[in-house]
Design a protein around this motif. Structure first.
Motif, PDB file in Angstrom:
ATOM      1  N   TYR A   1       1.021  -1.306  -0.299  1.00 46.18           N
ATOM      2  CA  TYR A   1      -0.156   0.154   0.108  1.00 46.18           C
ATOM      3  C   TYR A   1       0.863   0.875   0.191  1.00 46.18           C
ATOM      4  N   PHE A   2       0.777   1.563  -1.497  1.00 44.10           N
ATOM      5  CA  PHE A   2       1.546   3.046  -1.348  1.00 44.10           C
ATOM      6  C   PHE A   2       1.192   4.650  -1.267  1.00 44.10           C
ATOM      7  N   ILE A   3       0.968   5.464  -0.877  1.00 34.11           N
ATOM      8  CA  ILE A   3       1.272   6.560  -1.185  1.00 34.11           C
ATOM      9  C   ILE A   3       2.125   8.224  -1.000  1.00 34.11           C
ATOM     10  N   PRO A   4       2.152   8.247  -2.191  1.00 35.18           N
ATOM     11  CA  PRO A   4       3.351   9.238  -2.764  1.00 35.18           C
ATOM     12  C   PRO A   4       3.011  10.610  -2.029  1.00 35.18           C
ATOM     13  N   ALA A   5       3.443  11.455  -2.051  1.00 38.48           N
ATOM     14  CA  ALA A   5       3.637  12.536  -1.332  1.00 38.48           C
ATOM     15  C   ALA A   5       2.669  13.724  -2.167  1.00 38.48           C
ATOM     16  N   VAL A   6       2.997  13.514  -3.435  1.00 42.12           N
ATOM     17  CA  VAL A   6       2.416  14.429  -4.283  1.00 42.12           C
ATOM     18  C   VAL A   6       1.067  13.753  -4.955  1.00 42.12           C
ATOM     19  N   LYS A   7       0.152  13.875  -4.331  1.00 41.54           N
ATOM     20  CA  LYS A   7      -0.960  12.681  -5.101  1.00 41.54           C
ATOM     21  C   LYS A   7      -2.721  13.145  -5.167  1.00 41.54           C
TER      22      LYS A   7
ATOM     23  N   PHE B   1       4.901   5.526   2.603  1.00 45.86           N
ATOM     24  CA  PHE B   1       4.079   6.725   2.935  1.00 45.86           C
ATOM     25  C   PHE B   1       5.235   7.635   2.986  1.00 45.86           C
ATOM     26  N   GLU B   2       5.407   8.733   1.978  1.00 41.89           N
ATOM     27  CA  GLU B   2       6.312   9.741   1.277  1.00 41.89           C
ATOM     28  C   GLU B   2       5.732  10.678   1.840  1.00 41.89           C
ATOM     29  N   GLU B   3       6.425  11.669   2.555  1.00 37.74           N
ATOM     30  CA  GLU B   3       6.184  12.494   3.492  1.00 37.74           C
ATOM     31  C   GLU B   3       4.272  12.372   3.760  1.00 37.74           C
ATOM     32  N   PRO B   4       4.122  11.864   4.918  1.00 38.22           N
ATOM     33  CA  PRO B   4       2.208  12.309   4.910  1.00 38.22           C
ATOM     34  C   PRO B   4       1.961  13.155   5.845  1.00 38.22           C
ATOM     35  N   GLU B   5       2.619  13.447   6.080  1.00 38.28           N
ATOM     36  CA  GLU B   5       2.540  14.710   7.141  1.00 38.28           C
ATOM     37  C   GLU B   5       1.596  16.127   6.478  1.00 38.28           C
ATOM     38  N   LEU B   6       2.081  16.468   4.830  1.00 39.87           N
ATOM     39  CA  LEU B   6       1.586  17.304   4.202  1.00 39.87           C
ATOM     40  C   LEU B   6       0.264  17.555   4.442  1.00 39.87           C
ATOM     41  N   TYR B   7       0.124  18.573   5.002  1.00 43.35           N
ATOM     42  CA  TYR B   7      -1.333  19.381   4.964  1.00 43.35           C
ATOM     43  C   TYR B   7      -2.387  19.080   5.850  1.00 43.35           C
ATOM     44  N   LEU B   8      -1.352  18.279   7.151  1.00 46.73           N
ATOM     45  CA  LEU B   8      -1.764  18.246   8.228  1.00 46.73           C
ATOM     46  C   LEU B   8      -1.494  18.990   9.182  1.00 46.73           C
ATOM     47  N   HIS B   9      -1.832  19.506  10.795  1.00 47.07           N
ATOM     48  CA  HIS B   9      -1.825  20.002  11.481  1.00 47.07           C
ATOM     49  C   HIS B   9      -1.205  19.286  12.523  1.00 47.07           C
ATOM     50  N   PRO B  10      -0.114  19.792  13.561  1.00 45.66           N
ATOM     51  CA  PRO B  10       0.621  18.661  14.468  1.00 45.66           C
ATOM     52  C   PRO B  10      -0.380  17.675  15.262  1.00 45.66           C
ATOM     53  N   GLN B  11      -1.718  18.459  15.357  1.00 44.54           N
ATOM     54  CA  GLN B  11      -2.294  17.252  16.184  1.00 44.54           C
ATOM     55  C   GLN B  11      -2.733  15.896  15.333  1.00 44.54           C
ATOM     56  N   ALA B  12      -2.846  16.413  14.231  1.00 42.34           N
ATOM     57  CA  ALA B  12      -3.365  15.930  12.901  1.00 42.34           C
ATOM     58  C   ALA B  12      -2.299  14.671  13.273  1.00 42.34           C
TER      59      ALA B  12
ATOM     60  N   ILE C   1       6.763   1.770   6.276  1.00 46.94           N
ATOM     61  CA  ILE C   1       7.669   2.340   6.097  1.00 46.94           C
ATOM     62  C   ILE C   1       7.288   4.042   5.810  1.00 46.94           C
ATOM     63  N   LEU C   2       8.002   4.852   5.839  1.00 47.46           N
ATOM     64  CA  LEU C   2       7.871   6.171   5.296  1.00 47.46           C
ATOM     65  C   LEU C   2       9.118   7.508   5.598  1.00 47.46           C
ATOM     66  N   CYS C   3       9.609   8.172   4.695  1.00 42.00           N
ATOM     67  CA  CYS C   3       9.466   9.032   4.493  1.00 42.00           C
ATOM     68  C   CYS C   3       9.073  10.381   5.509  1.00 42.00           C
ATOM     69  N   THR C   4       9.818  11.087   6.433  1.00 43.43           N
ATOM     70  CA  THR C   4       9.479  12.500   6.496  1.00 43.43           C
ATOM     71  C   THR C   4      10.643  13.413   6.873  1.00 43.43           C
ATOM     72  N   HIS C   5       9.255  14.839   6.785  1.00 42.15           N
ATOM     73  CA  HIS C   5      10.224  15.905   7.907  1.00 42.15           C
ATOM     74  C   HIS C   5       9.566  16.542   8.687  1.00 42.15           C
ATOM     75  N   SER C   6       9.056  15.324   9.508  1.00 36.49           N
ATOM     76  CA  SER C   6       8.167  15.784  10.775  1.00 36.49           C
ATOM     77  C   SER C   6       8.252  15.053  11.943  1.00 36.49           C
ATOM     78  N   SER C   7       8.772  16.144  13.022  1.00 36.03           N
ATOM     79  CA  SER C   7       9.208  15.660  14.623  1.00 36.03           C
ATOM     80  C   SER C   7       8.049  15.287  15.142  1.00 36.03           C
ATOM     81  N   GLY C   8       6.535  14.699  14.566  1.00 37.73           N
ATOM     82  CA  GLY C   8       5.657  14.887  14.814  1.00 37.73           C
ATOM     83  C   GLY C   8       5.299  13.077  14.453  1.00 37.73           C
TER      84      GLY C   8
END
Length: 589
Positions: free
Chosen positions: A191-197, A353-364, A383-390
């Motif tokens: 199950y793959f979800i890219p960053a921009v889609k 998942f690639e950058e799953p945090e996109l468009y999500l606020h910190p709580q989400a 397995i995911l790559c991220t820029h978020s410490s959350g």
């Protein structure tokens, strides 16, 4: 089955790197250091993306991704029987070549004796020769001996005498499972979800989408257990059978519509010169496919529209909801399997998942991370790559993979920790410090980490650094909660080779007795003994931060009092304190 290790060579920015896999893998790192390339190498192995000539590292003509799988269930062991090691693991390599071709090959435990090697089986089909070899009790007693008879005899002999046989673990010369291309999904569902889609892509009913895969399971369950569904399928089958010349048993169909009979005859009349007849045959549609193809997802948030018309935040929230449903379902399935005594597993599911945090606020983001954890604990691998410490939990330090690229010659490297760093009280103390510093996951993104005893230092140091013009945003300050917790963080920094400076109090105040001073010195020694001079350093405050700043002893609300003091009119930084602030924020230290 699950991924246990990954070996990547010549894939994009990765010259060569080996990873020890975890159920949850969080890949982080600075921009352009290879996070996405590590993720895409796994997608390449599973056939989710195709390689291109630009994917080959710096002029290489061959690349590969090799994965070792463990935790195989009985079905896996049957499917991959040929490749099963004595430890019940399999290792498979996918190689690609400049110009477009690729192949899968598996590792096999090949006996050192020629007569036990499957590749030589055809050389022993003569009974006289076969009867002289140790595996002769396992060949047929009479009749012609085939190559397969020899292979079966070899395997039976190996099964019964494994402890006395020497093996070489080597890559097979033929294709994996004898297939030119490995069927997609043979290693498990991806199950793959890219960053921009577009979210609508995730929620399409196509089998390749995340929603489509999950929805297909729902449809399959309906087909298996829903009586109305079964009846509808049977009625549909009967309806379509009335359209053909013969029924499913091969008998003439007397109820066939006259319109179809006439149409067939008209076409046949036109082909008289050819001596050919036309017969129309109508196949019943696959009702599951029809059902899926005609399903759409609409969202009503006050205005009912399709997904494309919603904002990016809501679109991403829908994808997150899908992940959370998958997590809860997988967890429930795993628990049900445990109650029935079955293996706790996910039937080999990999969520990538690639950058799953996109468009999500910190709580989400924090809620999303909990879903990832639930998925990984239910038997799936995430397995995911991220820029978020959350999306990082320091307590789960084994799940963290830091991608770095110091130069183009060495390419992307990965820092990870696979051993247990903390036991007993130290583990408890380290975990409890989360409540003092809930944003401590940020330290893995820092170019340097400043480890502090408490909240006062964390409050005043950045402000003093700004006053002196040496403040750096890329530095992260961590309130360790106490002097005795600092060595725990130092140990973690050393394992990931993250630059740090440990700042602590000498604690030799004039009012302290010999025992208190000796205890402070023991704490100091623990910090200094743990520091790796190649990675970190220390800055020692004379006695404590209040004394360094010139604050009066005692009082409460220390951080607020200290902040008020250094922002008051007439305050100036002492030369001694200035030297220490500059040392803390020195980029070269």
């Amino acid at each position: 089955m699950k991924i246990e290790s990954i070996w990547i060579k010549n894939w994009r920015s990765v010259k060569e790197e080996r990873l020890q896999a975890q159920d949850l893998m969080v890949i982080i790192g600075q921009n352009n250091h290879g996070k996405s390339n590590l993720l895409s190498s796994i997608l390449f192995f599973f056939g989710e993306i195709k390689h291109q000539d630009l994917d080959f590292y710096h002029g290489s003509t061959e690349l590969f991704v090799e994965i070792q799988f463990g935790a195989l269930d009985e079905s896996d062991k049957t499917t991959f029987k040929k490749y099963l090691t004595s430890e019940e693991k399999i290792v498979v390599r996918k190689s690609a070549y400049l110009g477009g071709s690729f192949e899968y090959k598996g590792y096999i435990e090949n006996p050192s004796e020629d007569w036990l090697q499957e590749a030589n089986a055809s050389a022993y089909t003569k009974r006289e020769l076969a009867s002289s070899l140790p595996f002769h009790p396992y060949i047929p007693e009479s009749g012609r001996i085939t190559k397969q008879d020899i292979i079966d005899a070899q395997n039976e002999y190996i099964r019964n005498n494994r402890e006395n046989i020497e093996f070489a673990f080597e890559l097979e010369t033929t294709n994996f499972l004898g297939l030119k291309t490995v069927a997609k999904g043979i290693f498990g569902e991806v199950y793959f979800i890219p960053a921009v889609k577009e979210a609508s892509d995730d929620f399409s009913s196509k089998d390749s989408s995340v929603f489509g895969k999950m929805y297909a399971e729902v449809v399959a369950l309906m087909s298996e257990h829903n009586n109305d569904w079964k009846e509808t399928k049977e009625n549909l089958g009967r309806l379509f059978s009335t359209l053909n010349k013969k029924d499913h048993e091969g008998n003439e169909n007397n109820e066939r519509p006259q319109q179809l009979i006439d149409f067939e005859q008209e076409l046949t009349d036109e082909l008289t010169a050819w001596g050919a007849k036309v017969e129309l045959e109508v196949n019943a549609p696959d009702i599951e496919s029809v059902f899926k193809a005609n399903t759409q997802v609409w969202i009503d948030d006050g205005v009912r529209t399709d997904i494309k018309r919603k904002g990016h935040g809501l679109q991403r929230a829908l994808t997150v909801a899908l992940i959370q449903v998958a997590a809860k379902k997988a967890f429930a399935d795993a628990e049900a399997g445990g109650e029935q005594g079955n293996r706790k597993a996910s039937n080999s599911r990999y969520f990538i998942f690639e950058e799953p945090e996109l468009y999500l606020h910190p709580q989400a983001q924090r809620s999303l991370f909990d879903s990832f954890v639930a998925l990984s604990e239910s038997g799936s691998q995430v397995i995911l790559c991220t820029h978020s410490s959350g999306l990082i939990d320091v307590e789960r330090y084994k799940s963290i993979y830091i991608a770095t690229k110091d130069n183009d010659i060495d390419g992307t490297k990965v820092k990870q920790c696979t051993e247990n760093l903390f036991e007993g009280d130290s583990k408890k103390d380290f975990n409890l410090s989360y409540w003092i510093n809930p944003d401590r996951g940020e330290l893995f993104f820092a170019s340097k980490v400043v480890l502090l005893e408490g909240a006062t230092e964390k409050t005043v140091f950045p402000l003093l650094a700004k006053k002196l013009g040496v403040f750096r945003y890329e530095y992260t300050l961590i309130d360790c909660g106490s002097k005795d917790n600092i060595p725990l963080y130092v140990k973690l920094m050393n394992k990931f080779s993250i630059p740090y400076v440990a700042v602590y109090d000498r604690d030799h105040q004039i009012h302290k007795g010999p025992d208190a001073v000796a205890a402070a010195d023991r704490s100091t020694k623990k910090i200094e003994d743990e520091i790796d001079a190649n990675i970190g350093s220390s800055v020692v405050l004379e006695n404590d931060i209040e004394e360094e700043l010139g604050l009066p002893n005692g009082g409460s609300s220390k951080p607020y009092v200290a902040l008020s003091y250094i922002t008051s009119e007439g305050f100036s930084v002492t030369p001694q304190m200035e030297q220490k602030i500059r040392a803390i924020y020195d980029a070269g230290a």
